[in-house]
Design a protein around this motif. Structure first.
Motif, PDB file in Angstrom:
ATOM      1  N   TYR A 131       0.848  -1.188   0.000  1.00 49.84           N
ATOM      2  CA  TYR A 131       0.000   0.000   0.000  1.00 49.84           C
ATOM      3  C   TYR A 131       0.886   1.241   0.000  1.00 49.84           C
ATOM      4  O   TYR A 131       1.979   1.241   0.575  1.00 49.84           O
ATOM      5  N   VAL A 132       0.411   2.316  -0.592  1.00 50.20           N
ATOM      6  CA  VAL A 132       1.122   3.596  -0.551  1.00 50.20           C
ATOM      7  C   VAL A 132       0.141   4.706  -0.212  1.00 50.20           C
ATOM      8  O   VAL A 132      -1.041   4.638  -0.572  1.00 50.20           O
ATOM      9  N   PHE A 133       0.632   5.711   0.499  1.00 46.63           N
ATOM     10  CA  PHE A 133      -0.166   6.913   0.772  1.00 46.63           C
ATOM     11  C   PHE A 133       0.784   8.053   1.109  1.00 46.63           C
ATOM     12  O   PHE A 133       1.915   7.832   1.560  1.00 46.63           O
ATOM     13  N   ASP A 134       0.338   9.274   0.898  1.00 42.47           N
ATOM     14  CA  ASP A 134       1.178  10.443   1.140  1.00 42.47           C
ATOM     15  C   ASP A 134       1.271  10.750   2.629  1.00 42.47           C
ATOM     16  O   ASP A 134       0.279  10.656   3.363  1.00 42.47           O
ATOM     17  N   VAL A 135       2.474  11.125   3.051  1.00 41.00           N
ATOM     18  CA  VAL A 135       2.675  11.588   4.431  1.00 41.00           C
ATOM     19  C   VAL A 135       3.045  13.066   4.457  1.00 41.00           C
ATOM     20  O   VAL A 135       3.112  13.678   5.525  1.00 41.00           O
ATOM     21  N   PHE A 136       3.272  13.656   3.269  1.00 38.94           N
ATOM     22  CA  PHE A 136       3.516  15.093   3.137  1.00 38.94           C
ATOM     23  C   PHE A 136       2.455  15.691   2.219  1.00 38.94           C
ATOM     24  O   PHE A 136       1.975  15.022   1.291  1.00 38.94           O
ATOM     25  N   ASP A 137       2.103  16.952   2.459  1.00 33.25           N
ATOM     26  CA  ASP A 137       1.181  17.623   1.548  1.00 33.25           C
ATOM     27  C   ASP A 137       1.970  18.193   0.374  1.00 33.25           C
ATOM     28  O   ASP A 137       3.198  18.047   0.291  1.00 33.25           O
ATOM     29  N   LYS A 138       1.282  18.881  -0.529  1.00 34.30           N
ATOM     30  CA  LYS A 138       1.935  19.363  -1.745  1.00 34.30           C
ATOM     31  C   LYS A 138       2.991  20.435  -1.472  1.00 34.30           C
ATOM     32  O   LYS A 138       3.866  20.693  -2.297  1.00 34.30           O
ATOM     33  N   ASP A 139       2.924  21.056  -0.295  1.00 34.36           N
ATOM     34  CA  ASP A 139       3.909  22.074   0.076  1.00 34.36           C
ATOM     35  C   ASP A 139       5.081  21.504   0.869  1.00 34.36           C
ATOM     36  O   ASP A 139       5.962  22.247   1.313  1.00 34.36           O
ATOM     37  N   GLY A 140       5.075  20.179   1.074  1.00 37.63           N
ATOM     38  CA  GLY A 140       6.168  19.552   1.794  1.00 37.63           C
ATOM     39  C   GLY A 140       5.998  19.517   3.291  1.00 37.63           C
ATOM     40  O   GLY A 140       6.942  19.179   4.016  1.00 37.63           O
ATOM     41  N   ASN A 141       4.803  19.852   3.794  1.00 39.12           N
ATOM     42  CA  ASN A 141       4.540  19.782   5.226  1.00 39.12           C
ATOM     43  C   ASN A 141       4.030  18.397   5.612  1.00 39.12           C
ATOM     44  O   ASN A 141       3.289  17.764   4.850  1.00 39.12           O
ATOM     45  N   ILE A 142       4.413  17.953   6.801  1.00 42.45           N
ATOM     46  CA  ILE A 142       3.946  16.650   7.280  1.00 42.45           C
ATOM     47  C   ILE A 142       2.453  16.733   7.576  1.00 42.45           C
ATOM     48  O   ILE A 142       1.987  17.675   8.227  1.00 42.45           O
ATOM     49  N   LEU A 143       1.708  15.765   7.090  1.00 40.30           N
ATOM     50  CA  LEU A 143       0.278  15.722   7.358  1.00 40.30           C
ATOM     51  C   LEU A 143       0.041  15.430   8.838  1.00 40.30           C
ATOM     52  O   LEU A 143       0.887  14.817   9.506  1.00 40.30           O
ATOM     53  N   PRO A 144      -1.095  15.873   9.400  1.00 35.35           N
ATOM     54  CA  PRO A 144      -1.351  15.712  10.842  1.00 35.35           C
ATOM     55  C   PRO A 144      -1.293  14.255  11.289  1.00 35.35           C
ATOM     56  O   PRO A 144      -1.606  13.335  10.516  1.00 35.35           O
ATOM     57  N   PRO A 145      -0.889  14.002  12.529  1.00 41.80           N
ATOM     58  CA  PRO A 145      -0.803  12.633  13.037  1.00 41.80           C
ATOM     59  C   PRO A 145      -2.105  11.852  12.915  1.00 41.80           C
ATOM     60  O   PRO A 145      -2.074  10.651  12.608  1.00 41.80           O
ATOM     61  N   ASP A 146      -3.248  12.500  13.160  1.00 40.41           N
ATOM     62  CA  ASP A 146      -4.506  11.752  13.080  1.00 40.41           C
ATOM     63  C   ASP A 146      -4.826  11.374  11.637  1.00 40.41           C
ATOM     64  O   ASP A 146      -5.479  10.364  11.373  1.00 40.41           O
ATOM     65  N   HIS A 147      -4.338  12.175  10.669  1.00 43.00           N
ATOM     66  CA  HIS A 147      -4.486  11.837   9.249  1.00 43.00           C
ATOM     67  C   HIS A 147      -3.653  10.591   8.924  1.00 43.00           C
ATOM     68  O   HIS A 147      -4.153   9.640   8.299  1.00 43.00           O
ATOM     69  N   ILE A 148      -2.382  10.599   9.355  1.00 44.11           N
ATOM     70  CA  ILE A 148      -1.515   9.440   9.147  1.00 44.11           C
ATOM     71  C   ILE A 148      -2.077   8.226   9.872  1.00 44.11           C
ATOM     72  O   ILE A 148      -2.065   7.101   9.348  1.00 44.11           O
ATOM     73  N   HIS A 149      -2.608   8.448  11.080  1.00 42.80           N
ATOM     74  CA  HIS A 149      -3.224   7.376  11.862  1.00 42.80           C
ATOM     75  C   HIS A 149      -4.386   6.745  11.096  1.00 42.80           C
ATOM     76  O   HIS A 149      -4.552   5.517  11.073  1.00 42.80           O
ATOM     77  N   ALA A 150      -5.180   7.574  10.437  1.00 41.84           N
ATOM     78  CA  ALA A 150      -6.332   7.075   9.681  1.00 41.84           C
ATOM     79  C   ALA A 150      -5.877   6.181   8.524  1.00 41.84           C
ATOM     80  O   ALA A 150      -6.467   5.118   8.267  1.00 41.84           O
TER      81      ALA A 150
END
Length: 665
Positions: free
Chosen positions: A263-282
């Motif tokens: 599986y693959v999914f993004d951990v950074f947004d388009k500006d290079g910021n780390i996505l929120p922990p609850d987003h990664i958790h989901a």
């Protein structure tokens, strides 16, 4: 190869398990843990060093090329410990001829090449080439593993909670590295004087071209960090004849494996910021709870194959239309594996699960993979061609510290209220009948190879660092003396032994070999093997001499003054010229000293509980070891019937008892 193996095998497993149970029994609910804020700049970085990450790189000392005469002397001294008198006499003559010709000519050419490539070291390119040209499978032969210390807080060892916390900490480390905010790695000889704010201010203000020299004045040694570029978004790509390393520091996605699916999914947004922990958790929760049946025909099994075989199979995969899926794997930040195994804190189960495990659910070519068992144990398995221990351990220690002090996901945390099915993509592969048949063949090969590996463990309280300091001997020298004595007690001779030593204090330094089998260790082993051994006082004197010699060998190796890499570099010059190799390299004794029977390595990080690697030759031992204040431990891998690991461990236990008895006399 143990050099590169940078492996800790600290094995106090039973004690660790006991402490985990005791800690869990008295643990408060997770709500008492101080919650970390996931907003603002602080979340985006694991640290914010005022000194740029690569500040010291430009001014690092260059790896020296040793004097040819000294290399020959060191080589002969090591050979004398493992050769018969007749063999040694022949090798002495071969070395004498080499010193006359063509040794000096090769030395001059090596120095000229080094002078014309001041941006690197004389060993860097050949060493990368050595790894990438080897055609043997990386699993068992190169990839080691290191297990994290067990999580003791109630609920935090849950695989989903733990994996998400380590993933969040990892991407924070990754972003910090990318933006040059990670503190440079420095070895402090006198931390009280150099691991200070004053040191950091002075070195930061010093121009990069001179910064290392300011550090040296404090007896602090900046370490080469050139390998950090391949820590993330990096994969070893199989190609016929020679593999290559592929990386993409612009990639924003993560790779996760479960039940043979990728599986693959993004951990950074388009500006290079780390996505929120609850987003990664989901996203992690979606994968963890995915009920898709296990894939028993995963192409990941190909990463366990002979490299030329895998290269041909990869070409078939690309021709079948799998380019996008393979690129997603190759450029992912790193790999997380959810493993269905329960290891029960059992050393043998942990060893097999983390070193090789279910190959349908591994991708051994990634720079590193984090493996999470069903009962919450975690380990890092890494590919070795791209680098050695400095980068891996910097990451491992910093992430361990972050997860311990600042977890962002807790047992009662809820994933973000998002549709993760739209964010997570399960990779699909188009397989031809030929590829399907190849999967079956590779699975058979893998099962045959891994089932042959045997593991034995020794945990002993007979010796520790405290006692070694009390008796004024080197703890590492004592561990190595135990290995030499054990092998002699078991087999009646001394053999080629390898201990890895980092040369990262130099620009593009890799490793150098410490040769622990010495004339002094052989003399001690022979003495204790006698029916009437010398007195304890005499043995103690021998131990002190062994410690002194081992200490000198270690210093020489760390300063780039060993003989192994120098002879390797000279050989590469000779090979580049074509024609027959010098006699030194065709001498059976050269083959003998490089057929490593006892391959050893230690990594005394307190963040590591256990680790391992396979023997480097079929008739050898892979010995990972650790010595702590009041205990020592080793894990010994072998391939019966070529070697008897259980017998070696039994002899090692006896050896350490003899050493302790002599020291305490």
């Amino acid at each position: 190869m143990i050099t590169s193996h940078c492996k800790n095998i600290g094995l106090h497993i039973k004690q660790v398990a006991g402490s985990v149970r005791a800690s869990v029994a008295c643990q408060l609910h997770s709500s008492v843990i101080e919650r970390s804020s996931a907003s603002g700049d602080e979340f985006q970085y694991i640290q914010k060093s005022k000194t740029p990450t690569m500040h010291f790189q430009k001014s690092l000392l260059r790896l020296p090329i040793p004097d040819l005469d000294k290399t020959c002397t060191r080589y002969l001294r090591s050979q004398k410990a493992i050769l018969s008198p007749e063999e040694y006499k022949h090798t002495e003559e071969v070395v004498a001829r080499f010193k006359g010709s063509p040794g000096p000519d090769l030395q001059a050419k090596l120095k000229l090449k080094d002078k014309n490539n001041k941006h690197t070291s004389y060993i860097s390119a050949p060493w990368f080439d050595m790894y990438l040209r080897d055609r043997v499978p990386v699993v068992l032969n190169y990839n080691p593993f290191m297990a994290f210390v067990p999580e003791t807080r109630l609920g935090y060892s849950d695989p989903l909670v733990r994996s998400t916390n380590i993933l969040v900490a990892s991407v924070r480390f990754m972003k910090t590295l990318r933006e040059s905010l990670l503190e440079p790695v420095v070895y402090h000889l006198n931390p009280a004087k150099s691991d200070t704010d004053l040191f950091r201010r002075l070195t930061r203000w010093t121009p990069a071209a001179l910064a290392s020299y300011t550090a040296y004045a404090f007896k602090a040694f900046p370490l080469d960090m050139s390998q950090f570029v391949n820590l993330f978004n990096s994969t070893r790509i199989p190609e016929v004849g020679r593999d290559r390393l592929k990386s993409d520091d612009k990639a924003r996605h993560m790779m996760v494996m479960k039940n043979g699916h990728i599986y693959v999914f993004d951990v950074f947004d388009k500006d290079g910021n780390i996505l929120p922990p609850d987003h990664i958790h989901a996203c992690m929760s979606y994968i963890y709870h995915d009920s898709t049946p296990s894939n028993k025909n995963s192409i990941s099994i190909f990463t366990t194959e002979n490299r030329d075989t895998w290269a041909s199979l990869r070409a078939e995969l690309l021709a079948a239309g799998n380019e996008a899926a393979l690129d997603a794997i190759d450029t992912a930040a790193f790999n997380i594996v959810f493993d269905s195994a329960e290891v029960d804190m059992d050393p043998e189960k942990m060893y097999h699960t983390f070193l090789h495990g279910d190959a349908n659910n591994r991708w051994f070519d990634k720079s590193f993979s984090l493996i999470f068992t069903a009962d919450g144990q975690t380990a890092l398995n890494f590919e070795h061609a791209w680098g050695d221990g400095v980068a891996v351990m910097s990451y491992f220690n910093e992430v361990s510290k972050s997860v311990k002090e600042q977890p962002y996901i807790h047992p009662d945390s809820r994933p973000a209220n998002i549709d993760a099915s739209q964010l997570v993509r399960r990779l699909e592969f188009k397989l031809t009948p030929s590829l399907e048949a190849a999967i079956q063949r590779s699975q058979h090969h893998y099962q045959t190879n891994t089932s042959a590996l045997h593991v034995d463990v020794l945990e002993s309280k007979v010796l520790g660092k405290d006692l070694c300091k009390q008796y004024k001997v080197s703890p590492d020298a004592i561990m190595q003396l135990g290995f030499q004595t054990a092998y002699y007690l078991q087999n009646g001779k001394s053999v080629a032994t390898y201990e890895s030593c980092s040369t990262a204090a130099f620009k593009h330094g890799r490793t150098e070999t410490i040769r622990p089998a010495t004339l002094e260790t052989t003399q001690f082993a022979q003495a204790v093997a006698k029916s009437q051994p010398p007195s304890k006082a005499e043995l103690k004197e021998m131990i002190n001499e062994c410690s002194k010699v081992h200490g000198n060998l270690t210093k020489e190796a760390a300063m780039g003054q060993g003989f192994d890499r120098h002879l390797f570099g000279l050989r590469k010059i000779a090979e580049g010229e074509g024609g027959p190799l010098p006699d030194l390299y065709t001498d059976p004794s050269y083959t003998k000293i490089n057929h490593i029977i006892i391959s050893t390595s230690t990594l005394p990080s307190t963040a590591i509980s256990f680790g391992g690697f396979g023997p480097v030759v079929r008739d050898g031992f892979g010995v990972g070891y650790q010595i702590q204040n009041d205990w020592l431990g080793l894990v010994v891998s072998s391939y019966p019937p070529h070697r008897d690991g259980a017998g070696f461990v039994e002899c090692a236990e006896k050896a350490y008892e003899i050493i302790h008895s002599a020291l305490s006399s």
